[in-house]
Design a protein around this motif. Structure first.
Motif, PDB file in Angstrom:
ATOM      1  N   TYR A  69     -36.065  42.039-111.260  1.00  0.00           N
ATOM      2  CA  TYR A  69     -36.390  43.183-112.129  1.00  0.00           C
ATOM      3  C   TYR A  69     -35.207  44.419-111.757  1.00  0.00           C
ATOM      4  N   ILE A 156     -31.710  42.044-121.255  1.00  0.00           N
ATOM      5  CA  ILE A 156     -33.051  42.790-121.755  1.00  0.00           C
ATOM      6  C   ILE A 156     -34.250  42.110-122.132  1.00  0.00           C
ATOM      7  N   SER A 158     -37.204  40.148-123.440  1.00  0.00           N
ATOM      8  CA  SER A 158     -37.862  40.167-124.790  1.00  0.00           C
ATOM      9  C   SER A 158     -39.266  40.719-124.715  1.00  0.00           C
ATOM     10  N   GLU A 159     -39.875  40.827-125.906  1.00  0.00           N
ATOM     11  CA  GLU A 159     -41.322  41.484-125.888  1.00  0.00           C
ATOM     12  C   GLU A 159     -42.318  40.485-125.680  1.00  0.00           C
ATOM     13  N   LEU A 162     -42.327  40.114-121.593  1.00  0.00           N
ATOM     14  CA  LEU A 162     -42.989  41.389-121.086  1.00  0.00           C
ATOM     15  C   LEU A 162     -44.431  41.062-121.276  1.00  0.00           C
ATOM     16  N   SER A 166     -46.749  40.436-117.983  1.00  0.00           N
ATOM     17  CA  SER A 166     -47.593  41.761-117.787  1.00  0.00           C
ATOM     18  C   SER A 166     -48.605  41.761-116.852  1.00  0.00           C
ATOM     19  N   GLU A 173     -46.514  48.572-120.417  1.00  0.00           N
ATOM     20  CA  GLU A 173     -45.724  49.723-120.257  1.00  0.00           C
ATOM     21  C   GLU A 173     -45.216  49.820-118.995  1.00  0.00           C
ATOM     22  N   ARG A 177     -37.749  46.907-118.267  1.00  0.00           N
ATOM     23  CA  ARG A 177     -37.256  46.370-119.406  1.00  0.00           C
ATOM     24  C   ARG A 177     -35.924  45.602-119.280  1.00  0.00           C
ATOM     25  N   HIS A 178     -35.499  45.612-117.965  1.00  0.00           N
ATOM     26  CA  HIS A 178     -34.211  44.707-117.729  1.00  0.00           C
ATOM     27  C   HIS A 178     -34.445  44.247-116.512  1.00  0.00           C
TER      28      HIS A 178
END
Ligand code: GLP
Length: 261
Positions: A69, A156, A158-159, A162, A166, A173, A177-178
């Motif tokens: 990350y 980046i 992806s949602e 994530l 998570s 949050e 993001r990368h």
């Protein structure tokens, strides 16, 4: 692609550890590409057992992890360096100087990516690359549409990824993001590839990777190009495949030297 379907993740991981152990026994100075995530955890425990109980020697082995990350220092509990330290490295007799994870805190990320590629090349390339599979078919952090010839780069997330990753962060949050990740081209340069995928959430990605078209929409499908790629599944993750009878037939008819269990 060689598809090995085992009864459960436990036997799949023991088989995976045997494959890696053979690489290390045949070449004590082997270069291993390693992965994080829940999937390889049991395999790592088995490697630790082989080291402890059967003297599997890692003193000359070099390792390169797939990804990290961006922004997380090695000391961060959710960094992949920390994950590897806790779940594998500190239990083996590896030389710390020969364990490599991309540096997510590097001030100049493109330079860090190029340097990582150079380190892999200087080590003579990767003998065996271990992989997991993202629910959307990603390998490393190479998300759908990423170039099939990519080298280590910044991606980046992806949602979907994530959300999937998570839990350990507490929330999406709280996540970076990368990430820095070996590219698909980097992964395909490994002399041997071993991918593990277990559980119901991986069913569509497994089917697309093995029996779908070669496409950047499923980065794992790039393994179809590799001359020596093995995929270990268990009964559940294999349920989306059409040709399981064929894979089992091939598995049963292997020559003695092609077998690991
Ligand atoms: C993460 C990692 C991948 C891993 C994948 C699957 O995003 N970057 O290398 O293979 O997700 O993770 P898990 O094994 O926890 O399902």
């Amino acid at each position: 692609m060689e598809v090995l379907i085992r009864d459960n993740a436990e036997t799949g991981c023991v088989l995976g550890a045997r494959i890696i152990a053979r690489v290390v026994r045949e070449n004590p100075a082997a270069v291993l590409g390693l992965a994080t995530g829940r999937t390889p955890l049991r395999l790592y425990q088995e490697l630790i057992r082989l080291h402890r109980d059967e003297g599997l020697d890692f003193s000359r082995v070099t390792t390169f992890n797939l990804d990290e990350y961006v922004g997380l220092p090695a000391t961060h509990p959710q960094s992949y360096r920390h994950f590897m330290q806790e779940n594998l490295f500190r239990h083996l007799n590896l030389d710390p100087a020969r364990t490599h994870v991309p540096d997510g805190t590097a001030a100049d990320l493109p330079t860090e990516c190029r340097a990582y590629e150079q380190k892999i090349a200087a080590a003579g390339g990767i003998d065996l690359q271990l992989l997991g599979l993202g629910r959307n078919g990603h390998i490393g952090f190479n998300e759908p549409t990423g170039s099939l010839r990519s080298r280590t780069w910044v991606k980046i997330l992806s949602e979907q990824t994530l959300r999937d990753n998570s839990a350990v962060f507490g929330s999406v949050e709280a996540m970076p993001r990368h990430a820095l990740t070996m590219g698909i081209g980097t992964i395909l340069d490994a002399r041997q590839i071993l991918l593990l995928a277990f559980g119901p959430t991986k069913v569509p990605a497994v089917a697309q990777m093995i029996e779908g078209p070669l496409t950047a929409m499923c980065p794992g499908s790039a393994l179809q190009l590799h001359p020596r790629a093995m995929v270990i599944l268990e009964e559940e993750s294999a349920t989306g495949l059409r040709s399981t009878a064929h894979y089992r037939w091939i598995d049963r008819h292997k020559l003695a030297w092609q077998r690991y269990d």
